[in-house]
Design an enzyme around this catalytic site. Sequence first.
Site, PDB file in Angstrom:
ATOM      1  N   LYS A  27      92.335  11.459  56.622  1.00  0.00           N
ATOM      2  CA  LYS A  27      93.492  10.561  56.558  1.00  0.00           C
ATOM      3  C   LYS A  27      94.515  11.155  55.592  1.00  0.00           C
ATOM      4  O   LYS A  27      94.171  11.575  54.485  1.00  0.00           O
ATOM      5  CB  LYS A  27      93.064   9.181  56.083  1.00  0.00           C
ATOM      6  CG  LYS A  27      92.047   8.478  56.983  1.00  0.00           C
ATOM      7  CD  LYS A  27      92.699   7.899  58.220  1.00  0.00           C
ATOM      8  CE  LYS A  27      91.703   7.064  59.012  1.00  0.00           C
ATOM      9  NZ  LYS A  27      92.291   6.482  60.228  1.00  0.00           N
ATOM     10  N   TYR A  30      70.183  16.110  66.473  1.00  0.00           N
ATOM     11  CA  TYR A  30      70.644  17.251  65.694  1.00  0.00           C
ATOM     12  C   TYR A  30      69.622  18.385  65.648  1.00  0.00           C
ATOM     13  O   TYR A  30      69.960  19.554  65.849  1.00  0.00           O
ATOM     14  CB  TYR A  30      70.961  16.812  64.258  1.00  0.00           C
ATOM     15  CG  TYR A  30      72.270  16.081  64.085  1.00  0.00           C
ATOM     16  CD1 TYR A  30      73.190  15.986  65.121  1.00  0.00           C
ATOM     17  CD2 TYR A  30      72.583  15.487  62.870  1.00  0.00           C
ATOM     18  CE1 TYR A  30      74.388  15.304  64.951  1.00  0.00           C
ATOM     19  CE2 TYR A  30      73.787  14.805  62.690  1.00  0.00           C
ATOM     20  CZ  TYR A  30      74.682  14.716  63.736  1.00  0.00           C
ATOM     21  OH  TYR A  30      75.864  14.065  63.557  1.00  0.00           O
ATOM     22  N   HIS A  80      85.645  11.122  58.531  1.00  0.00           N
ATOM     23  CA  HIS A  80      87.016  11.253  59.044  1.00  0.00           C
ATOM     24  C   HIS A  80      88.051  10.649  58.101  1.00  0.00           C
ATOM     25  O   HIS A  80      89.240  10.961  58.206  1.00  0.00           O
ATOM     26  CB  HIS A  80      87.134  10.670  60.451  1.00  0.00           C
ATOM     27  CG  HIS A  80      87.154   9.178  60.530  1.00  0.00           C
ATOM     28  ND1 HIS A  80      86.011   8.423  60.595  1.00  0.00           N
ATOM     29  CD2 HIS A  80      88.192   8.301  60.557  1.00  0.00           C
ATOM     30  CE1 HIS A  80      86.335   7.156  60.662  1.00  0.00           C
ATOM     31  NE2 HIS A  80      87.653   7.042  60.638  1.00  0.00           N
ATOM     32  N   HIS A 126      82.876   6.360  53.514  1.00  0.00           N
ATOM     33  CA  HIS A 126      84.335   6.354  53.385  1.00  0.00           C
ATOM     34  C   HIS A 126      84.791   5.876  52.002  1.00  0.00           C
ATOM     35  O   HIS A 126      85.556   6.557  51.309  1.00  0.00           O
ATOM     36  CB  HIS A 126      84.967   5.442  54.438  1.00  0.00           C
ATOM     37  CG  HIS A 126      84.615   5.781  55.846  1.00  0.00           C
ATOM     38  ND1 HIS A 126      84.301   7.055  56.261  1.00  0.00           N
ATOM     39  CD2 HIS A 126      84.529   5.004  56.968  1.00  0.00           C
ATOM     40  CE1 HIS A 126      84.049   7.053  57.559  1.00  0.00           C
ATOM     41  NE2 HIS A 126      84.177   5.821  58.001  1.00  0.00           N
ATOM     42  N   ASP A 169      77.594   1.761  57.047  1.00  0.00           N
ATOM     43  CA  ASP A 169      78.591   2.187  58.013  1.00  0.00           C
ATOM     44  C   ASP A 169      79.880   2.653  57.342  1.00  0.00           C
ATOM     45  O   ASP A 169      80.495   3.627  57.784  1.00  0.00           O
ATOM     46  CB  ASP A 169      78.900   1.031  58.970  1.00  0.00           C
ATOM     47  CG  ASP A 169      79.913   1.402  60.041  1.00  0.00           C
ATOM     48  OD1 ASP A 169      79.900   2.564  60.488  1.00  0.00           O
ATOM     49  OD2 ASP A 169      80.723   0.544  60.422  1.00  0.00           O
ATOM     50  N   LYS A 210      78.757  11.544  61.186  1.00  0.00           N
ATOM     51  CA  LYS A 210      77.895  10.534  60.587  1.00  0.00           C
ATOM     52  C   LYS A 210      77.364   9.620  61.692  1.00  0.00           C
ATOM     53  O   LYS A 210      77.977   9.549  62.765  1.00  0.00           O
ATOM     54  CB  LYS A 210      78.644   9.751  59.510  1.00  0.00           C
ATOM     55  CG  LYS A 210      79.592   8.664  60.003  1.00  0.00           C
ATOM     56  CD  LYS A 210      80.174   7.907  58.826  1.00  0.00           C
ATOM     57  CE  LYS A 210      81.008   6.730  59.280  1.00  0.00           C
ATOM     58  NZ  LYS A 210      80.270   5.619  59.816  1.00  0.00           N
TER      59      LYS A 210
END
Length: 792
Positions: free
Chosen positions: A211, A152, A207, A270, A265, A177
């Site tokens: 959804k 990055y 992401h 999420h 993760d 991520k």
Amino acid sequence: MMLRTLSPLLLLHMLLAVPGSSPASQGHVTVVLMGATGDLAKKYLWQGLFQLYLDQVTSGYTFSFHGAALTEPAAGEARMFEVLKALICEPDVPANRCALLKDQFLRLTRYWQLKTAENYTAMIREIERSLKDEGLLEAGRLFYLSVPPFAYADIARHINTTCRPPTGAWLRVVLEKPFGHDLESAQILATELQTFFQEEEMYRVDHYLGKQTVAQILPFRHLNHELLDPLWNRRHVERVEIVLKETVDAKGRTSFYEEYGVVRDVIQNHLTEMLMYVALEMPQDPSSSDEVLQRKLQTFGSLQTPNKGSTVIGQYQAYAGQVREELQKPEEYFSTTPTFAGVLVHVNNLRWEGVPFILTSGKALDEREAYVRILFKHQAFCTQRESVNSQCKPRQIIFHIGHGDLGYPAILVSRSLFKPSLPDHWQEVTDHPPLLHVFGQAPGDFYVFRPLQERDAYSILIGNIFQGEKQFFITTENLLASWEFWTPLLDSLAHEVPRLYPGGAENGNALDFTILDSEASFVQDDPVKLIEAGTRGHTARDFGSFQSVFRGSPLVSGWTDELISGLAREIQETAEKFVTRTGTFHLAVSGGSSPVALLERLATHHYTFPWKHTHLWLVDERCVPLTDPESNFRTLHDHLLQHVRVPYVNIHPMPVHVNQRLCVEEDRGADLYARDISKLVNNGSFDMVLLGVGTDGHTASLFPHSGEALESDRMVLLTESPSKPHQRMSFSLSLLNKARRVAVLVLGTGKHDIVTLISRVAHEPRKLPITGVSPSIGQLVWYIDYDALLLL
């Protein structure tokens, strides 16, 4: 395939794609996808960019798309166009129109090798030259960084110095991520990026926020606030489950998983974002990114930090072998990386206090499924047979994200709650397969809504980026707040040994866990056989907690924290049993350092402990004032009593300070304590006694070679200690052996030698007083941690 940049003919071709359209020019958008030949680009990003083009082709914007990677031009272009050939349109787009638009998209796309500063300069000069030749003004530039985070900073430097758009055009830089490994690394990465970009220019992608069901949680709450607000609180919600289950394992990704594991993760990002959407106080405008961010930060500030006791972790059995194969580790390599985790989280505010939020995710599970489930309390008794709208059926709202038996994104609301309102692009579903069940209920028990058109999360998020809708992305403040919350737990789990599970349907009930107050624990015990002495190739860390036998009595062993957690849970269960049976629970606690962690555990994790009906006694006491730091009562007070609500009359310190004197025989303090015991404790049989063991084998304040003190029939004795303060008061062996349950807690490497010695000797209380503990009507259980039990 060589591609041309924009030309007047292509622009005309674009306009003719929709007969009769003649949109006003909105400017040109340059899109650069870094990592254009990678797996994520192949699976999702190119399709998302093509969908953006389909959505905007008649909007008046013009586009050019640039794939970039480290691969040299010929090979990179070939690989990229293999992906582009597989792009598809949505089902409602006619085949001939789809073919035309796809051809245009390919003609507007070019590949670049970007390795050096000169590469970046050459790319941007060519882009600007083409735009100048076509007479196009730039509306903005979008850089999507589908690259590892270590790249990055270097890419950001090149974009900032070489690739910024002209004044008046926007710059949007998209980041995938992981955004750091813990709080410190996230802070370092955030600082680096902030030297190159403004906050409004950065779009961190989670992401799951794209959804369709997840994106609908806040709008759903907003649209139905009049009906939801009275129910959306601790008085009515029993628990909230946030679950992401996968059937796939980590094969092919073990290098990533060894560094991150399941909490980093999936859960830190999420599942935490979904938790925020459920728990935050609704902003006035759910579409305002600033308002949503502030509500999120407030909620992060209300979260109770989880710890090992509120977490269960597991690892599928094939994982270690996959790691050894893929990372070329030696055969004896042992991984403690969790591939499954269940975390109990509490939100300590007026709305949610006491409501468990259960966050669960894992690989190699029995099904692919993702959902947020709000389960409401039963508050009705139904006399008649239950109907569809019965208040006695489970009442719940389910944000079904996808997969599972239902097979599509949906929002389900129990008919016994209310019929919800949803936007026009959602439709009610009334026709369901006859054998389908959702959480044990027929779909007919719910109002079920699904999107009119299912769309991939990345396609939705890329559209949001183009529109500048930042509420669907992770800001720096949001990111750091999340890492600040999760990092202490991750640190504490760093050396924990996860439970092994076989994977898939064979897991059975192995990963089921229960929640009690702030504690989570597996339902099934995890017995592991202790290897014989001399066995090579293993260490204690190869084993989970196990149950066995020590000196003919049950032995429970494990790492210190899990052992303390298990014993605290056992004490509460014993207390509840005796309170139910007799109305009271009598617990006697010995002094020393070993019980401190246990007392703190009881104080901070067992909010439903029946303290109101519990009598607390001391097994032994040093002959010092009760306020003295050496006092066992002072230890009990500081680590337990000041944190829980035990009735004053149920607290029984030993009377070592009588008539302003300490442990004087004629003051008869020991007899006074014995009299209180006889008066309150039936037959002098304590419900539970907690003991420790000294390095010399003493227990309570009964020391080796204490003569008559070890054989006395008296309940309470004055004894002598070889260390200061020498004078003590203690239960006698005869009183200890009348207890219904005795737990002996032994912790630390310093106790290994005495544990070994105790395991080898018979009944010799004069030499080792602990060997004289043998309840006549009760049970003795040894709780010994690995450090004390095993030579590590």
